[in-house]
Motif scaffolding. Structure first.
Motif, PDB file in Angstrom:
ATOM      1  N   UNK A 139       0.820  -1.213   0.000  1.00  0.00           N
ATOM      2  CA  UNK A 139       0.000   0.000   0.000  1.00  0.00           C
ATOM      3  C   UNK A 139       0.854   1.263   0.000  1.00  0.00           C
ATOM      4  N   UNK A 140       1.932   1.233   0.766  1.00  0.00           N
ATOM      5  CA  UNK A 140       2.831   2.393   0.792  1.00  0.00           C
ATOM      6  C   UNK A 140       3.481   2.595  -0.572  1.00  0.00           C
ATOM      7  N   UNK A 141       3.878   1.497  -1.208  1.00  0.00           N
ATOM      8  CA  UNK A 141       4.492   1.575  -2.529  1.00  0.00           C
ATOM      9  C   UNK A 141       3.504   2.106  -3.562  1.00  0.00           C
ATOM     10  N   UNK A 142       2.302   1.546  -3.568  1.00  0.00           N
ATOM     11  CA  UNK A 142       1.310   1.962  -4.551  1.00  0.00           C
ATOM     12  C   UNK A 142       1.009   3.458  -4.438  1.00  0.00           C
ATOM     13  N   UNK A 143       0.925   3.952  -3.203  1.00  0.00           N
ATOM     14  CA  UNK A 143       0.649   5.373  -2.996  1.00  0.00           C
ATOM     15  C   UNK A 143       1.791   6.245  -3.507  1.00  0.00           C
ATOM     16  N   UNK A 144       3.028   5.826  -3.200  1.00  0.00           N
ATOM     17  CA  UNK A 144       4.197   6.632  -3.569  1.00  0.00           C
ATOM     18  C   UNK A 144       4.531   6.528  -5.049  1.00  0.00           C
ATOM     19  N   UNK A 145       4.361   5.355  -5.615  1.00  0.00           N
ATOM     20  CA  UNK A 145       4.810   5.102  -6.988  1.00  0.00           C
ATOM     21  C   UNK A 145       3.774   5.499  -8.035  1.00  0.00           C
ATOM     22  N   UNK A 146       2.498   5.257  -7.739  1.00  0.00           N
ATOM     23  CA  UNK A 146       1.448   5.514  -8.722  1.00  0.00           C
ATOM     24  C   UNK A 146       0.352   6.439  -8.206  1.00  0.00           C
ATOM     25  N   UNK A 147       0.503   6.934  -6.981  1.00  0.00           N
ATOM     26  CA  UNK A 147      -0.530   7.777  -6.390  1.00  0.00           C
ATOM     27  C   UNK A 147      -0.710   9.093  -7.132  1.00  0.00           C
ATOM     28  N   UNK A 148      -1.882   9.703  -6.927  1.00  0.00           N
ATOM     29  CA  UNK A 148      -2.189  10.953  -7.605  1.00  0.00           C
ATOM     30  C   UNK A 148      -2.854  10.699  -8.951  1.00  0.00           C
ATOM     31  N   UNK A 149      -3.121  11.769  -9.670  1.00  0.00           N
ATOM     32  CA  UNK A 149      -3.802  11.647 -10.944  1.00  0.00           C
ATOM     33  C   UNK A 149      -2.847  11.494 -12.117  1.00  0.00           C
ATOM     34  N   UNK A 150      -3.259  10.682 -13.092  1.00  0.00           N
ATOM     35  CA  UNK A 150      -2.518  10.483 -14.326  1.00  0.00           C
ATOM     36  C   UNK A 150      -3.451  10.787 -15.500  1.00  0.00           C
ATOM     37  N   UNK A 151      -2.990  11.545 -16.450  1.00  0.00           N
ATOM     38  CA  UNK A 151      -3.772  11.844 -17.640  1.00  0.00           C
ATOM     39  C   UNK A 151      -3.393  10.882 -18.763  1.00  0.00           C
ATOM     40  N   UNK A 152      -4.402  10.308 -19.424  1.00  0.00           N
ATOM     41  CA  UNK A 152      -4.133   9.444 -20.570  1.00  0.00           C
ATOM     42  C   UNK A 152      -3.767  10.335 -21.749  1.00  0.00           C
ATOM     43  N   UNK A 153      -2.467  10.385 -22.066  1.00  0.00           N
ATOM     44  CA  UNK A 153      -1.977  11.225 -23.158  1.00  0.00           C
ATOM     45  C   UNK A 153      -2.146  10.542 -24.504  1.00  0.00           C
ATOM     46  N   UNK A 154      -2.158   9.203 -24.481  1.00  0.00           N
ATOM     47  CA  UNK A 154      -2.309   8.439 -25.715  1.00  0.00           C
ATOM     48  C   UNK A 154      -2.917   7.088 -25.377  1.00  0.00           C
ATOM     49  N   UNK A 155      -3.866   6.645 -26.200  1.00  0.00           N
ATOM     50  CA  UNK A 155      -4.490   5.355 -25.978  1.00  0.00           C
ATOM     51  C   UNK A 155      -5.963   5.489 -25.674  1.00  0.00           C
ATOM     52  N   UNK A 156      -6.654   4.359 -25.512  1.00  0.00           N
ATOM     53  CA  UNK A 156      -8.084   4.382 -25.205  1.00  0.00           C
ATOM     54  C   UNK A 156      -8.385   5.258 -23.984  1.00  0.00           C
TER      55      UNK A 156
END
Length: 246
Positions: A139-156
């Motif tokens: 859980x700590x890793x997931x929050x630090x590594x992928x946490x926050x918002x990501x915008x789909x710049x390319x793809x579906x």
């Protein structure tokens, strides 16, 4: 005056003695925060885990004499022996042993013939009751590594916002409602050194290869190049998504 001074010194001495056991107590859950911090800078995940691992989490109960750890592939139970000069020895039933020592807010695992010295921090991440060992690190890793918002710049779903939650839920990524990062074990050995994740929807899913570089996250189809009777061997195929950290 003399009696007051003696009492003050006695109180100070007793107070210091009382604090020492707590300072050396290693009970609780400790996670490899150094590896998490390294990964959070945007480097490949396996690179960070290999540099500061291999162990990800320790769970220790000094009263029961129990200590166990996970490296993401196997969970190992050991017997916690008595403390000697601040050092605790963990016996893994005759096969090997580890030495643990608390240094302030950190727990150090001494180097051995099989593993390098490693450092762990007390977890600050709450997990559900009965969660398996490794859940705090994950859980700590997931929050630090992928946490926050990501915008789909390319793809579906281009232009949409993707949110990877600490509990393994993902929103905004078409065709997926849960994810899991490969930390070690078969999923790692089958990916040829590439980072990979599992994406699923309604309990059905597949492995995907990903590459994290700073604020960019590329997700590729995982192409199996092995024969039908061989262990799967995945290589990056067509890129499905390019995500950018908001």
């Amino acid at each position: 005056m003399r009696n007051a001074l003696v009492l003050s010194l006695l109180a100070l001495f007793l107070g210091g003695c009382a604090s020492n056991p707590a300072d050396r107590d290693i009970s609780g859950t400790w996670i490899n925060q150094v590896a998490i911090d390294a990964a959070a800078k945007g480097v490949p995940l396996r690179e960070a885990l290999q540099a500061y691992g291999p162990n990800l989490e320790w769970d220790i109960n000094t009263k029961a004499g129990q200590a166990r750890y996970t490296n993401g592939f196997e969970n190992v139970d050991g017997k916690l022996l008595g403390e000697e000069s601040g050092t605790w020895k963990v016996d893994f039933y005759g096969s090997s042993a580890s030495e643990l020592k608390r240094d302030g807010k950190q727990l150090s695992q001494s180097a051995s013939d099989n593993e390098p010295e490693q450092v762990f921090d007390r977890t600050q991440v709450p997990v559900p009751e009965g969660a398996p060992i490794g859940a705090s690190f994950e859980r700590a890793l997931y929050s630090a590594y992928l946490g926050g918002g990501w915008t789909i710049a390319s793809g579906p779903g281009e232009g949409s916002t993707v949110q990877f939650q600490a509990d393994g839920q993902v929103t905004g990524l078409p065709g997926s409602d849960r994810y899991a990062l490969c930390l070690a074990g078969d999923c790692a050995s089958m990916s040829g050194g590439n980072d990979n994740m599992w994406l699923q929807l309604n309990g059905q899913g597949n492995a995907w290869i990903f590459a994290r570089k700073g604020k960019e996250l590329e997700i590729f189809q995982a192409v199996n190049t092995a024969q039908a009777d061989e262990m799967p061997s995945f290589t990056p195929g067509e890129r499905k998504w390019l995500l950018e950290k908001q």
